[in-house]
Structure formats: C-alpha cells, structure tokens
Design an enzyme around this catalytic site. Structure first.
Site: not given
Length: 393
Positions: A17, A19-20, A45, A58, A173, A238, A246-247, A252-253, A273, A277, A279
């Site tokens: 995917h 994002d992955k 990122e 960074e 998906k 598909f 798709d970008a 984002r997941k 990260k 961090k 998060d």
C-alpha cells in the site's frame, strides 16, 4: 456493562500500500541510523508517488562525519525497500524511481528538551497522549477484526513472494466485519479484499478464486458461512497499484497500525521515529502494560493511557480502564504501574530494549499482536511483567 451482541469492522493494508511503502522506508532509515549508533535521533518522513520518493525530516549522530556518510546511503535504502516489497512496474520500479533526500540535522531546540544534562533526566521528545489496549478475544490478546485482517494480508504476501501466486501484486487491502455474540467474536458478516493483480485479464471472480483458499486457511473454522457477504476487488480490475496509483505518506495508517479502531488513539504516528519520541515508545509501553494486565488475569480487557510533556521525563498521568471486566479498582492498576516499570523515555527504552534496529519489521501488518523476536523485536508483546503487576495491586 459492555455490549454483548454487535458487529465491529476493522481494516488492514499490505506492505505494498502506498502509505505502507512510506512507513517501510522511514523505518528502514531509522534502523540504519540505530545500527550505527543506538542513541541516534531520527524523525524521518517519506512521500511517494509516480516514479518518485521524497525523504525528509531530522536525523542526528554524535559523529558529524558518520552523519554525512549515512546521508549518502539513503538512496540505496529506499531502493532496497521498494525491491523487497516487490515493485517492478513501469512507473514505480526500484531501479528507476527517482529518490530525493531532504533529511537534515535535528533541531537544537528539540534536542535541548530531550537530552539529559546538568543532572536533568532525559525528557520526552514531545507532548502527547498514548494508548495501549489488550483483550482476550484472540491468543495474541488483540481485537479479532484487526488481527485477522492483518493475517489475511500477511498470508497473501507470503504466497506472492514465494512464487506460489505470481499473479498477485504488492498493493492490497482487507476489511472484516466480525459478529460478536455474548461479547465473543463468532463469525464474519462481510469480508472485503482488494488486491493488485499483474494479469490484466483477471476479473473479480478470478481473483476471488485465487485468494479464497488462503482466507479460509487463516480465519477460524466456522467463521465463514453461506451468510457471509464477499466483496473481492469490487471495482473490477486492480492492475495499477502502489504509489503509481495513489500517493503515499508516512504515518497515515495509524488505526491500521494499532487496534483497528477498537481502542482510543492518541493521534501520533510511529514509523520513522526513534524511541526517544514517546509517540512511539510510550505507545509500545502502554500496549505492554495493558497486555500484562490481561495476561495477569486482572481483567479481560484493558486500556492504558499515558501522557507526557516535551522535555519532562516522568509521565504526567497514568489512566487505566478495565471496561467492567476486572474485579479490582482500576486505580490500583494505576498505582501499581510505576512500581513495576520506569515510564521515563530512558526507562521505557531500557526496559523494552528499543535502542536497536528492530523497527523496519513493524512497518506493515500491525505494531501489536506479533510474536516477540529473539533479537528484541516486538519486545512490547512480552508478558513477563504479569506476575509483578499481580503482586503490586
């Protein structure tokens, strides 16, 4: 009282995917820096689209010459990730994709809040709230819908990569609507599976014939019935998949990465990260604590929330919710937690052994519900704290 009769839906996405793909690249870069220096700082990122991958953020190493050297390795890391995922299509190919690197040194103002100095403990890398969750629904103490959504895609990736099903592509998906009776998952009301395929002649029925045996292999016996509604490639063909279709963006997941919507989420992404961090590291700690509460028999379901302030070492608050499934006051859990685990950023990293290159493997199929690895990967999935927690309440 928790609801007893309902249907709950969760989705997963494959390593291909868009994002992955970006999560994988960001975590691969993180692992490369941690290989060089366990205390490396990384907030990476990634953006991917047709024929292009852009990396920014960074990074920091104590040796400036080493930092320059590692900047030169980014292109190769990106291409290795894309190749391993399996992209060799015309407009997204590991050999020809353009790679742009905009990584730079970590902000000194962020570093001053995080670094230990002048008898000051190392602080959290940012403010925020993090949640952990565990439930007896599965052996892995994960919610069933997200657990089995991941399992389907992992299995399809295995047969794609080992050559058993060469018609399947990397992008996919899954989504399961799981029916609960008396609070227990018992079956699948509906199933959605969309997967890229490399043979343009395949229609939805052809793709279902390929994937259905593997889906049935993964799901518990009796969960698929004549009443289950199937949607396999419901839009038809598909063929164009991944960042060409798709970008993609890192982070984002976040619901796919955690509990599939079955538990709260603090909003922070994980991939790219380093473990200073919170998060990432405190979300791992919260899952570890929630899982050990359930493993200790203190409850059948548990949510743990932790909160932090940038530059401050100790958590600002600890909250526990047993969802009415435990026989003890949740306040006793909250009081016991700091007795059995140091929840400062340094304490979490030490307890869970996070200063290692173990993060690339987390980038797809969930950060939770995985088996702990011998080299320290998925250490937050251990249940070695259960006895200490039980004794502390």
């Amino acid at each position: 009282m928790p609801r007893k009769e309902y249907t709950f839906t969760s989705e997963s996405v494959s390593e291909g995917h868009p994002d992955k793909v970006c999560d994988r690249i960001s975590d691969a870069i993180l692992d490369a820096f941690l290989t060089e220096e366990p205390e490396a700082r990384v907030a990476c990122e990634t953006f991917a689209t047709t024929d292009l991958v852009v990396v920014g953020g960074e990074v920091g190493l104590s040796d400036q010459d080493k930092l320059t050297e590692y900047m030169g390795k980014i292109d190769g890391i990106v291409r290795d990730c894309v190749r391993d995922i399996g992209y060799e299509q015309d407009k997204f190919h590991w050999k020809s994709v353009k790679v742009q690197n905009f990584l730079h040194e970590q902000s000194a103002h962020i570093a001053q809040g995080v670094d230990a100095a002048d008898n000051k403990d190392e602080g959290a890398g940012d403010q925020g709230i993090m949640f952990g969750f565990a439930t007896r629904e599965t052996d892995e103490l994960m919610p069933a819908p997200i657990h089995f959504s991941h399992a389907i895609l992992r299995r399809l990736a295995e047969v794609r990569k080992d050559g058993t099903e060469p018609a399947l592509g990397p992008d996919a998906k899954s989504q399961l609507s799981v029916r609960y009776e008396n609070g227990v998952p018992v079956g699948v009301d509906s199933l959605v599976l969309s997967t890229q395929h490399l043979d343009e002649s395949l229609e939805s029925a052809d793709v279902r014939a390929i994937v259905e045996p593997y889906i049935r292999e993964v799901l518990p016996e009796g969960w698929l019935t004549d009443e289950t509604i199937w949607h396999v490639n419901p839009t038809g063909k598909f063929v164009i998949g991944g960042p060409d279709g798709d970008a993609g963006l890192t982070g984002r997941k976040i619901i796919v990465d955690t509990y599939g919507g079955a538990a709260p989420h603090g909003g922070g992404a994980f991939s790219g990260k380093d473990p200073t961090k919170v998060d990432r590291s405190a979300a791992y700690a919260a899952r570890y604590l929630a899982k050990n509460v359930v493993a200790a028999g203190l409850a059948d379901r548990c949510t743990i929330q932790l909160s932090y302030a940038i530059g401050v070492a100790a958590p600002l608050s600890i909250y526990a919710d047993l969802h009415g499934t435990g026989d003890i006051d949740p306040a006793l859990i909250e009081a016991a937690i700091p007795k059995v685990m140091d929840l400062t950023p340094r304490g979490i990293r030490t307890h869970l052994g996070l200063n290692k290159p173990i993060f690339q493997r987390t980038a797809a199929y969930g950060h939770f519900g995985r088996k702990p690895d011998a080299d320290g990967g998925f250490s937050w999935e251990r249940t070695d704290l259960a006895e200490d927690l039980a004794n502390a309440v």
